[in-house]
Design an enzyme around this catalytic site. Structure first.
Site, PDB file in Angstrom:
ATOM      1  N   HIS A  38       6.958  -7.496  -2.157  1.00  0.00           N
ATOM      2  CA  HIS A  38       6.700  -6.812  -0.881  1.00  0.00           C
ATOM      3  C   HIS A  38       7.641  -7.340   0.203  1.00  0.00           C
ATOM      4  CE1 HIS A  38       3.335  -4.550  -2.244  1.00  0.00           C
ATOM      5  NE2 HIS A  38       2.479  -5.540  -2.306  1.00  0.00           N
ATOM      6  N   LYS A  91       0.791  -1.241   0.000  1.00  0.00           N
ATOM      7  CA  LYS A  91       0.000   0.000   0.000  1.00  0.00           C
ATOM      8  C   LYS A  91       0.817   1.282   0.000  1.00  0.00           C
ATOM      9  CE  LYS A  91      -3.405  -0.856  -0.603  1.00  0.00           C
ATOM     10  NZ  LYS A  91      -3.747  -1.396  -1.968  1.00  0.00           N
ATOM     11  N   SER A 110      -4.597   2.898   4.397  1.00  0.00           N
ATOM     12  CA  SER A 110      -4.758   2.289   3.082  1.00  0.00           C
ATOM     13  C   SER A 110      -4.791   0.755   3.209  1.00  0.00           C
ATOM     14  CB  SER A 110      -3.601   2.726   2.174  1.00  0.00           C
ATOM     15  OG  SER A 110      -3.774   2.214   0.888  1.00  0.00           O
TER      16      SER A 110
HETATM   17  P1  A3P Z   1      -5.151   4.828  -0.814  1.00  0.00           P
HETATM   18  O1  A3P Z   1      -5.764   3.558  -0.294  1.00  0.00           O
HETATM   19  O2  A3P Z   1      -4.686   5.716   0.297  1.00  0.00           O
HETATM   20  O3  A3P Z   1      -6.027   5.550  -1.775  1.00  0.00           O
HETATM   21  P2  A3P Z   1      -0.304  -0.186  -3.667  1.00  0.00           P
HETATM   22  O4  A3P Z   1      -0.304  -0.037  -5.141  1.00  0.00           O
HETATM   23  O5  A3P Z   1       1.042  -0.312  -3.073  1.00  0.00           O
HETATM   24  O6  A3P Z   1      -1.250  -1.248  -3.234  1.00  0.00           O
HETATM   25  O7  A3P Z   1      -0.824   1.205  -3.059  1.00  0.00           O
HETATM   26  C1  A3P Z   1      -2.165   1.585  -3.216  1.00  0.00           C
HETATM   27  C2  A3P Z   1      -2.312   3.009  -2.733  1.00  0.00           C
HETATM   28  O8  A3P Z   1      -1.677   3.871  -3.685  1.00  0.00           O
HETATM   29  C3  A3P Z   1      -3.767   3.438  -2.636  1.00  0.00           C
HETATM   30  O9  A3P Z   1      -3.826   4.421  -1.601  1.00  0.00           O
HETATM   31  C4  A3P Z   1      -3.969   4.030  -4.016  1.00  0.00           C
HETATM   32  O10 A3P Z   1      -5.065   4.894  -4.128  1.00  0.00           O
HETATM   33  C5  A3P Z   1      -2.651   4.781  -4.179  1.00  0.00           C
HETATM   34  N1  A3P Z   1      -2.371   5.111  -5.582  1.00  0.00           N
HETATM   35  C6  A3P Z   1      -2.315   4.288  -6.626  1.00  0.00           C
HETATM   36  N2  A3P Z   1      -2.108   4.969  -7.759  1.00  0.00           N
HETATM   37  C7  A3P Z   1      -2.005   6.263  -7.417  1.00  0.00           C
HETATM   38  C8  A3P Z   1      -1.805   7.471  -8.151  1.00  0.00           C
HETATM   39  N3  A3P Z   1      -1.670   7.455  -9.456  1.00  0.00           N
HETATM   40  N4  A3P Z   1      -1.758   8.631  -7.459  1.00  0.00           N
HETATM   41  C9  A3P Z   1      -1.902   8.656  -6.126  1.00  0.00           C
HETATM   42  N5  A3P Z   1      -2.117   7.548  -5.376  1.00  0.00           N
HETATM   43  C10 A3P Z   1      -2.168   6.361  -6.020  1.00  0.00           C
END
Ligand code: A3P
Length: 327
Positions: free
Chosen positions: A141, A48, A171
């Site tokens: 991860h 996340k 998140s």
């Molecule tokens: P939130 O749950 O706070 O919205 P991962 O890809 O490591 O699983 O992380 C997911 C998190 O990154 C989520 O956070 C998601 O919304 C955010 N995220 C993914 N793409 C993004 C982007 N282009 N800009 C900002 N946040 C992004």
């Protein structure tokens, strides 16, 4: 159609000192013996922290021009395999290997899911082995001590992304609510305490970010990025990424990539927004949820915030690693 998932919510257990679930340890031997190539690029994060975002950025930088269609047609988890995942009921879309190959070597071929069930891997390592494109972008991860040794032997470049603990926790909470192959999130206050204790899949956030930070001090092949910096100035971070990878994209390409990876654009792209992912129940919570710095303020009580800050000071003393929880 309804997504048919045979997998169930797993239990956490201690694995070499790190909380894990069997979905990420069942293939341990094979994963540890993974043969990296010198040009492989590993994208490493605590869950996340912005894994999908950085994966999409790198994929666009390397393949956005030669094969523009892959970003609209091939799910991110097939373009950037998740090394340690092994879920028997999961179809990791080995079919796309054929499309990726054609796209890369012949022409930008429209993606199809070929009906070859024998080409269905359930382990990210198998998919990574078969990736026909160069460089291979691979996601993990793992805490630093779990990374298969051939990545170090081959001097692979590694892009690590870290996110402040408060937003990372929030998140992760929403992710665990909607992802059926994660342990149940349960109730927020309980989750909050579990996070502080490191009772999360892939272990303690504190140890993860610190472990990678310490490794980076002696390893110039690691680029350590922050989610908050990406939010604040995506293009500037893109320039840092390119300089680390030795890429010199045109101004036009930089602009294009920056635009394509803006939150709203990624939220609308089914290949990165979780729609293609069999294990997500997007009715519970979207994968592209908020994409902001500071959403923790909508979750933490005043008391939790105080408790968190006190505990944080203890866990993060003796490190110069700094995070921003607001911008
Ligand atoms: P939130 O749950 O706070 O919205 P991962 O890809 O490591 O699983 O992380 C997911 C998190 O990154 C989520 O956070 C998601 O919304 C955010 N995220 C993914 N793409 C993004 C982007 N282009 N800009 C900002 N946040 C992004």
């Amino acid at each position: 159609p309804e997504k048919a998932i045979l997998s169930t919510r797993p239990e956490l257990f201690d694995f070499h000192g790190v909380s894990m679930t069997h979905y990420f340890t069942d293939n341990w031997e094979n994963v540890q013996n993974f043969q990296a190539r010198p040009d492989d690029i590993l994208i490493a994060t605590y869950p996340k922290a912005g894994t999908t975002w950085v994966s999409q950025i790198l994929d666009l930088l390397y393949f956005g021009q030669t094969c523009p269609e892959r970003h609209n047609n091939i799910p991110i988890y097939e373009r950037v395999p998740f090394l340690e995942i092994a879920i028997p009921s999961l179809d990791l879309g080995y079919q796309s290997v054929i499309s990726l190959w054609l796209c890369y070597h012949v022409t930008c071929f429209p993606y199809q899911r070929f009906p070859y069930s024998m080409f269905t891997p359930h382990a990210g390592k198998d998919l990574a082995d078969k990736l026909p494109t160069t460089p291979r972008l691979i996601k993990t991860h793992f805490p630093v001590q779990f990374v298969p040794k051939s990545f170090w032997e081959q001097n692979c470049r590694i892009v690590y992304v870290a996110r402040n603990a408060k937003d990372n926790m929030v998140s992760y909470f929403h992710f665990d609510r909607m992802n059926v192959v994660e342990p149940e999130a349960g109730e927020w206050n309980n989750y909050f305490h579990r996070f502080l204790e490191g009772q999360m899949v892939f272990g303690s956030w504190y140890e993860h970010v610190r472990g990678w930070w310490e490794k980076k001090q002696s390893c110039s092949n690691i680029l350590y990025l922050f989610y908050e910096d990406l939010i604040e100035d995506t293009e500037q971070e893109l320039v840092r990424i390119c300089s680390f990878l030795g890429l010199s994209p045109t101004t036009e390409l930089k602009k294009q990539v920056t635009e394509k990876v803006q939150f709203d654009n990624m939220k609308n792209n089914k290949m990165v927004n979780g729609s293609a992912d069999e294990v997500f129940d997007l009715k519970i919570s979207p994968f592209m949820r908020k994409g902001r710095v500071g959403d923790w303020k909508n979750h933490f009580t005043v008391q939790q915030d105080e408790q968190f800050n006190e505990d944080y000071k203890k866990k993060m003393k003796n490190t110069d690693l700094q995070f921003r929880t607001v911008l």
